[in-house]
Structure formats: C-alpha cells, structure tokens
Motif scaffolding. Structure first.
Motif, mmCIF file in Angstrom:
data_model
loop_
_atom_site.group_PDB
_atom_site.id
_atom_site.type_symbol
_atom_site.label_atom_id
_atom_site.label_comp_id
_atom_site.label_asym_id
_atom_site.label_seq_id
_atom_site.Cartn_x
_atom_site.Cartn_y
_atom_site.Cartn_z
ATOM 1 N N ARG A 91 0.667 -0.966 0.298
ATOM 2 C CA ARG A 91 0.304 0.237 -0.267
ATOM 3 C C ARG A 91 0.596 1.053 -0.073
ATOM 4 N NH1 ARG A 91 -5.454 1.295 1.705
ATOM 5 N NH2 ARG A 91 -5.764 -0.599 2.271
ATOM 6 N N ASP A 104 0.964 4.014 -2.840
ATOM 7 C CA ASP A 104 0.012 5.432 -2.074
ATOM 8 C C ASP A 104 1.346 6.333 -2.502
ATOM 9 O OD1 ASP A 104 -1.916 4.379 -0.966
ATOM 10 O OD2 ASP A 104 -1.111 4.516 1.016
ATOM 11 N N ARG A 133 5.280 8.038 2.295
ATOM 12 C CA ARG A 133 5.036 7.201 2.168
ATOM 13 C C ARG A 133 5.899 5.946 1.275
ATOM 14 N NH1 ARG A 133 2.220 4.325 4.537
ATOM 15 N NH2 ARG A 133 0.617 3.506 2.853
ATOM 16 N N LEU A 167 -6.430 10.899 -3.229
ATOM 17 C CA LEU A 167 -5.402 11.083 -2.034
ATOM 18 C C LEU A 167 -5.772 11.243 -0.301
ATOM 19 C CD1 LEU A 167 -1.706 11.465 -2.374
ATOM 20 C CD2 LEU A 167 -2.554 14.074 -2.760
ATOM 21 N N ALA A 205 -6.447 7.598 0.373
ATOM 22 C CA ALA A 205 -5.430 6.504 0.367
ATOM 23 C C ALA A 205 -4.939 6.772 2.077
ATOM 24 C CB ALA A 205 -4.159 7.516 -0.873
ATOM 25 N N MET A 206 -4.593 8.269 1.984
ATOM 26 C CA MET A 206 -4.578 8.641 2.898
ATOM 27 C C MET A 206 -4.870 7.652 5.128
ATOM 28 S SD MET A 206 -3.229 12.444 2.957
ATOM 29 C CE MET A 206 -2.510 13.367 2.046
ATOM 30 N N ALA A 232 -4.391 4.113 4.821
ATOM 31 C CA ALA A 232 -3.066 3.220 5.520
ATOM 32 C C ALA A 232 -2.794 3.408 6.546
ATOM 33 C CB ALA A 232 -2.516 4.239 4.682
ATOM 34 N N CYS A 288 0.057 8.824 8.276
ATOM 35 C CA CYS A 288 -1.427 9.111 7.790
ATOM 36 C C CYS A 288 -1.726 10.120 8.287
ATOM 37 C CB CYS A 288 -1.478 7.987 6.731
ATOM 38 S SG CYS A 288 -0.550 7.237 6.422
#
Length: 166
Positions: free
Chosen positions: A49, A53, A78, A125, A128-129, A132, A158
């Motif tokens: 991941r 990312d 990341r 974005l 995704a943060m 994670a 994150c």
C-alpha cells in the motif's frame, strides 16, 4: 525444621507450575508473533500500500500544481514507510518472500490514473491516506514490539497528512 517429605499440595503446585512453563515456553520462544511460512507476513499489505500510495501521490503532484507540495510530502513519507516495512520484512525473512503482495513493488512504474478535477484528486489522495492509517492502526494491536511501533508511526504520519489535506 521443614518436613523431609514435601506436602502433597506443594508437590501438585510445583508440578502444575512446571507443566505451565513447559507448555508455554515453546510458544514464547518461537519468534514472538512472527508468521509461519504458510501465512503471509502481516507487513506485506502495508508495504505494498505504501508503494502504491507513493505512486499515486507522485501522479497527483505531477497533474495538479496546487496539490503538489502536500502530495510530494506524502509521497516522500510513503516511500520511507515502504522502505522501512520492506527492511523489516527482509529482517524477518532474509530470503525473498514469495507472495502476491510482493509483485506491486514493480507496478508503480506505470503511474495510476489521476482525475483532472483537483477536488477529485484531493479526495483520492485523502482516501489513500485514511485507508493507510486505518490498515496500520488495525495491525498495531496484533503485532509485537518494534513491528507495532513501526505501524503506529505509519498510522500517525498518514493521519497527520490526512488532517493537513482535509
């Protein structure tokens, strides 16, 4: 002066204590929660991941100059996460670990598609943060020592990026 023959109660207590010690010692000495060769390492998914990312963040930075500073910082963090997680995986499994999660390491050569709409790119974005953050936080309680601390750090980083971008 103590009796020459121990009492039955003391003998049973000593025997029970020895049995508990013998039964629990092999579990305690087998690696402190490291996965068996049959199951994938729990750090494989967060490592993959992190690599994905970083690629997404780089693509967002290239496509949207307004998001570039935040996306570039996220990508750098990341990449650092992926490096640290892969190093820990290599420490536990010195030989290459055959898994389906190891193949995404080569995948970021093709940047993921990014929306031309800055709001959608920001949303992707941020998602995704948060994903994670949530994945790492869920694994923290299942892993021992250093591995838990590593994932706690990933989750906190994150979360900070998500808060700053929101």
């Amino acid at each position: 002066m103590p009796p020459a023959c121990p009492s039955r109660r003391r003998a049973l207590a000593a025997g029970a204590g020895a049995a508990v010690l013998l039964l629990t010692s092999p579990a305690a000495l087998t690696g402190c929660g490291t996965p068996t060769p049959e199951e994938p390492d729990p750090l494989e998914s967060p490592a993959g991941r992190a690599e994905g990312d970083a690629a997404l963040a780089n693509a967002v930075a290239a496509a949207h100059s307004a998001l570039a500073p935040a996306a570039t910082a996220f990508a750098a963090d990341r990449r650092a996460h992926a490096t640290a997680l892969r190093a820990e995986l290599h420490r536990i499994h010195p030989a290459p670990v055959p898994s389906t999660a190891a193949t995404p390491a080569a995948a970021p050569a093709i940047p993921p598609p990014v929306s031309s709409d800055p709001a959608s790119a920001r949303s992707a974005l941020t998602q995704a943060m948060r994903a994670a953050r949530d994945e790492a936080a869920a694994l923290v309680v299942t892993l021992p020592g250093y591995r838990a601390a590593l994932l706690a750090s990933v989750s906190a980083c994150c979360a900070a990026h998500a808060a700053l971008l929101s």
